[in-house]
Write an enzyme that holds these catalytic residues in place. Structure first.
Site, PDB file in Angstrom:
ATOM      1  N   HIS A   1       1.437  98.401 102.491  1.00 51.24           N
ATOM      2  CA  HIS A   1       2.301  97.389 103.094  1.00 51.24           C
ATOM      3  C   HIS A   1       3.733  97.462 102.587  1.00 51.24           C
ATOM      4  O   HIS A   1       4.616  96.792 103.147  1.00 51.24           O
ATOM      5  CB  HIS A   1       1.687  96.005 102.933  1.00 51.24           C
ATOM      6  CG  HIS A   1       0.445  95.870 103.764  1.00 51.24           C
ATOM      7  ND1 HIS A   1       0.451  96.029 105.133  1.00 51.24           N
ATOM      8  CD2 HIS A   1      -0.853  95.664 103.422  1.00 51.24           C
ATOM      9  CE1 HIS A   1      -0.789  95.898 105.597  1.00 51.24           C
ATOM     10  NE2 HIS A   1      -1.589  95.678 104.579  1.00 51.24           N
TER      11      HIS A   1
ATOM     12  N   ARG B   1      -3.285 106.669 108.258  1.00 51.33           N
ATOM     13  CA  ARG B   1      -3.957 106.381 109.517  1.00 51.33           C
ATOM     14  C   ARG B   1      -3.647 107.447 110.558  1.00 51.33           C
ATOM     15  O   ARG B   1      -2.593 108.092 110.520  1.00 51.33           O
ATOM     16  CB  ARG B   1      -3.507 105.015 110.053  1.00 51.33           C
ATOM     17  CG  ARG B   1      -4.007 103.812 109.248  1.00 51.33           C
ATOM     18  CD  ARG B   1      -3.478 102.532 109.880  1.00 51.33           C
ATOM     19  NE  ARG B   1      -3.938 102.400 111.256  1.00 51.33           N
ATOM     20  CZ  ARG B   1      -4.961 101.628 111.643  1.00 51.33           C
ATOM     21  NH1 ARG B   1      -5.630 100.918 110.749  1.00 51.33           N
ATOM     22  NH2 ARG B   1      -5.313 101.574 112.908  1.00 51.33           N
TER      23      ARG B   1
ATOM     24  N   THR C   1      -7.633  97.197 108.410  1.00 48.98           N
ATOM     25  CA  THR C   1      -9.002  97.672 108.555  1.00 48.98           C
ATOM     26  C   THR C   1      -9.962  96.491 108.650  1.00 48.98           C
ATOM     27  O   THR C   1     -10.013  95.645 107.763  1.00 48.98           O
ATOM     28  CB  THR C   1      -9.400  98.561 107.368  1.00 48.98           C
ATOM     29  OG1 THR C   1      -8.477  99.649 107.289  1.00 48.98           O
ATOM     30  CG2 THR C   1     -10.799  99.108 107.547  1.00 48.98           C
TER      31      THR C   1
ATOM     32  N   HIS D   1     -10.435  94.297  99.863  1.00 51.29           N
ATOM     33  CA  HIS D   1     -10.043  93.693 101.135  1.00 51.29           C
ATOM     34  C   HIS D   1      -9.935  92.180 100.977  1.00 51.29           C
ATOM     35  O   HIS D   1     -10.921  91.486 100.746  1.00 51.29           O
ATOM     36  CB  HIS D   1     -11.000  94.011 102.289  1.00 51.29           C
ATOM     37  CG  HIS D   1     -10.352  93.794 103.634  1.00 51.29           C
ATOM     38  ND1 HIS D   1      -9.504  94.710 104.216  1.00 51.29           N
ATOM     39  CD2 HIS D   1     -10.394  92.742 104.490  1.00 51.29           C
ATOM     40  CE1 HIS D   1      -9.072  94.255 105.374  1.00 51.29           C
ATOM     41  NE2 HIS D   1      -9.589  93.056 105.570  1.00 51.29           N
TER      42      HIS D   1
END
Length: 247
Positions: free
Chosen positions: A11, A50, A106, A197
């Site tokens: 990020h 990605r 994700t 996560h």
């Protein structure tokens, strides 16, 4: 063994791409951020290359491989192009994750039990190249069993549902129970266990009840906190919270 912090810098690149998408240079620089995180005590750097290149770019991942001194964890889809890059890049570990173009980040865990042949093939290629393999999965018994069956060294337990519900006592307790059971099952099968996560400065203390954890992969919360207090302080604050893990 002390709980390790794998710091996800995706990020930082997200912020850069918001202004400098398609350009060779821009700020903030995720590589510089990774070096600052290492200097602050992070045990490794995680980055997700990605297929759609929405944040981390190829030049980032190659520069990271060149400069970081701890450990590079490449998050990746089990896609031929990315597999080829990983085999050339040679990170210390790859974490195979699901990818969908429409997702913000994700979402959900990898369907290991439904993709055993393809994942086994990639696992063998990575291991033959000296790269450990982790699988990002929900704490589901069938998925954990399948992860062991394909021969991965690690799993990374998806803590998203726990993070979403931890403030609600009943739902939070249920998700924590699932993580505890999943960690115990994985450990009994010889798997090493990471988690990640949605983990942040508020919910981390409850996660200490999950046994056998090796490493937490945390990114968004630390990058967000860094806007207020600076990256070095944000990393050190998280590391202090992790010190209390019983192991």
């Amino acid at each position: 063994m002390p709980l390790k912090l794998g710091l996800n810098i995706d990020h930082v690149a997200t912020l850069r791409e918001a202004r400098y998408r398609g350009r060779e240079r821009g700020e903030p620089d995720p590589v510089a951020a990774a070096l600052a995180c290492e200097a602050a005590g992070a045990h490794g750097i995680t980055a997700h290359l990605r297929e759609d290149r929405r944040h981390i770019q190829d030049r980032d991942i190659w520069k990271l491989r060149e400069v970081i001194k701890t450990r590079l964890n490449l998050e990746m889809a089990n896609a031929p192009e990315i597999v080829r890059i990983a085999l050339k890049l040679k990170p210390e570990i790859v974490c195979l994750v699901p990818e969908r173009r429409a997702e913000v980040t994700t979402e959900g865990g990898l369907d290991v039990s439904g993709n055993i042949p393809a994942l086994t093939s990639t696992r063998k290629k990575m291991n033959d190249a000296g790269i450990d393999v982790s699988l990002f999965i929900t704490p589901d018994p069938a998925q954990i069993e399948a992860a062991a069956a394909i021969g991965s060294q690690f799993i990374e337990l998806h803590t998203g549902a726990f993070a979403e519900h931890f403030a609600k006592e009943e739902e939070g307790d249920a998700e924590l129970t699932r993580l505890i059971a999943g960690a115990k099952q994985a450990h009994s099968l010889g798997l090493k266990i990471n988690a990640g996560h949605g983990l942040n400065y508020q919910n981390l203390s409850l996660l200490h009840r999950v046994p056998h954890l090796v490493e937490l992969n945390i990114g968004h919360s630390i990058v967000s906190r860094a806007i207020t207090v600076g990256l070095t302080t944000a990393v050190k604050e998280m590391l202090r919270l992790m010190e209390n893990y019983p192991g």
